[in-house]
Design a protein around this motif. Sequence first.
Motif, PDB file in Angstrom:
ATOM      1  N   ALA A   1       1.063  -1.174  -0.390  1.00  0.00           N
ATOM      2  CA  ALA A   1       0.433  -0.211  -0.105  1.00  0.00           C
ATOM      3  C   ALA A   1       0.588   1.175  -0.009  1.00  0.00           C
ATOM      4  CB  ALA A   1      -1.385   0.108   1.150  1.00  0.00           C
TER       5      ALA A   1
ATOM      6  N   SER B   1       0.785   4.410  -2.865  1.00  0.00           N
ATOM      7  CA  SER B   1      -0.026   5.336  -2.480  1.00  0.00           C
ATOM      8  C   SER B   1       1.586   6.644  -3.333  1.00  0.00           C
ATOM      9  CB  SER B   1       0.360   5.326  -1.222  1.00  0.00           C
ATOM     10  OG  SER B   1       1.934   5.679  -0.981  1.00  0.00           O
TER      11      SER B   1
ATOM     12  N   LEU C   1      -6.835   4.651  -2.149  1.00  0.00           N
ATOM     13  CA  LEU C   1      -6.335   3.457  -1.448  1.00  0.00           C
ATOM     14  C   LEU C   1      -7.653   3.747  -0.226  1.00  0.00           C
ATOM     15  CD1 LEU C   1      -2.561   4.376  -0.198  1.00  0.00           C
ATOM     16  CD2 LEU C   1      -3.376   2.155  -1.667  1.00  0.00           C
ATOM     17  N   ASP C   2      -8.377   2.275  -0.392  1.00  0.00           N
ATOM     18  CA  ASP C   2      -9.327   2.331   0.372  1.00  0.00           C
ATOM     19  C   ASP C   2      -9.553   1.737   2.024  1.00  0.00           C
ATOM     20  OD1 ASP C   2     -10.520   3.998  -1.370  1.00  0.00           O
ATOM     21  OD2 ASP C   2     -10.888   1.966  -2.487  1.00  0.00           O
ATOM     22  N   ASP C   3      -8.639   1.062   1.973  1.00  0.00           N
ATOM     23  CA  ASP C   3      -8.525   0.232   3.449  1.00  0.00           C
ATOM     24  C   ASP C   3      -6.904   0.607   4.050  1.00  0.00           C
ATOM     25  OD1 ASP C   3      -8.849  -1.915   5.472  1.00  0.00           O
ATOM     26  OD2 ASP C   3      -8.241  -3.571   4.604  1.00  0.00           O
TER      27      ASP C   3
ATOM     28  N   GLY D   1      -6.785   0.380   7.256  1.00  0.00           N
ATOM     29  CA  GLY D   1      -6.178  -1.203   8.434  1.00  0.00           C
ATOM     30  C   GLY D   1      -5.022  -1.925   7.737  1.00  0.00           C
ATOM     31  N   CYS D   2      -4.517  -1.383   6.634  1.00  0.00           N
ATOM     32  CA  CYS D   2      -3.710  -2.337   6.024  1.00  0.00           C
ATOM     33  C   CYS D   2      -2.181  -1.682   6.570  1.00  0.00           C
ATOM     34  CB  CYS D   2      -3.540  -1.794   4.254  1.00  0.00           C
ATOM     35  SG  CYS D   2      -3.506  -1.188   3.448  1.00  0.00           S
ATOM     36  N   VAL D   3      -2.111  -0.308   6.414  1.00  0.00           N
ATOM     37  CA  VAL D   3      -1.192   0.005   7.229  1.00  0.00           C
ATOM     38  C   VAL D   3      -0.961   0.495   8.464  1.00  0.00           C
ATOM     39  CG1 VAL D   3      -0.521   1.080   4.630  1.00  0.00           C
ATOM     40  CG2 VAL D   3      -1.596   2.272   6.330  1.00  0.00           C
ATOM     41  N   LYS D   4      -2.156   0.180   9.092  1.00  0.00           N
ATOM     42  CA  LYS D   4      -2.541   0.279  10.456  1.00  0.00           C
ATOM     43  C   LYS D   4      -1.779   0.093  11.556  1.00  0.00           C
ATOM     44  CE  LYS D   4      -5.923  -0.425  14.647  1.00  0.00           C
ATOM     45  NZ  LYS D   4      -7.189  -0.649  14.346  1.00  0.00           N
ATOM     46  N   LYS D   5      -0.963  -0.865  11.162  1.00  0.00           N
ATOM     47  CA  LYS D   5       0.260  -1.258  12.102  1.00  0.00           C
ATOM     48  C   LYS D   5       1.997  -0.333  11.722  1.00  0.00           C
ATOM     49  CE  LYS D   5       2.606  -5.886  14.122  1.00  0.00           C
ATOM     50  NZ  LYS D   5       2.217  -6.615  14.085  1.00  0.00           N
ATOM     51  N   THR D   6       1.889  -0.352  11.141  1.00  0.00           N
ATOM     52  CA  THR D   6       3.105   0.059  10.294  1.00  0.00           C
ATOM     53  C   THR D   6       3.466   1.461  10.230  1.00  0.00           C
ATOM     54  OG1 THR D   6       2.597  -0.552   7.373  1.00  0.00           O
ATOM     55  CG2 THR D   6       3.417  -2.520   9.163  1.00  0.00           C
TER      56      THR D   6
END
Length: 55
Positions: free
Chosen positions: A2, A6, A17-19, A21-26
Amino acid sequence: MAMAFSVAGLRTPGVTLDDAGCVKKTFPTLHSALDDVVRSFASPAEPSGATGRTR
C-alpha cells in the motif's frame, strides 16, 4: 504494498487506497502524511509579474 502504490498514486490518476487498516500497524498516519505531501506540492499562485523562467 500500500505504501509503495501510494507513492505511485501521487502521479497516477485513479489510484486510491480504500482500506486504511492495511497500514494501521506499520504506518498508521499514512493517509494524513500523503495529504501533507500533496498539499506541499500544490503550486501557489505566482506573484504578479512572475514569468516562471529562471536564468
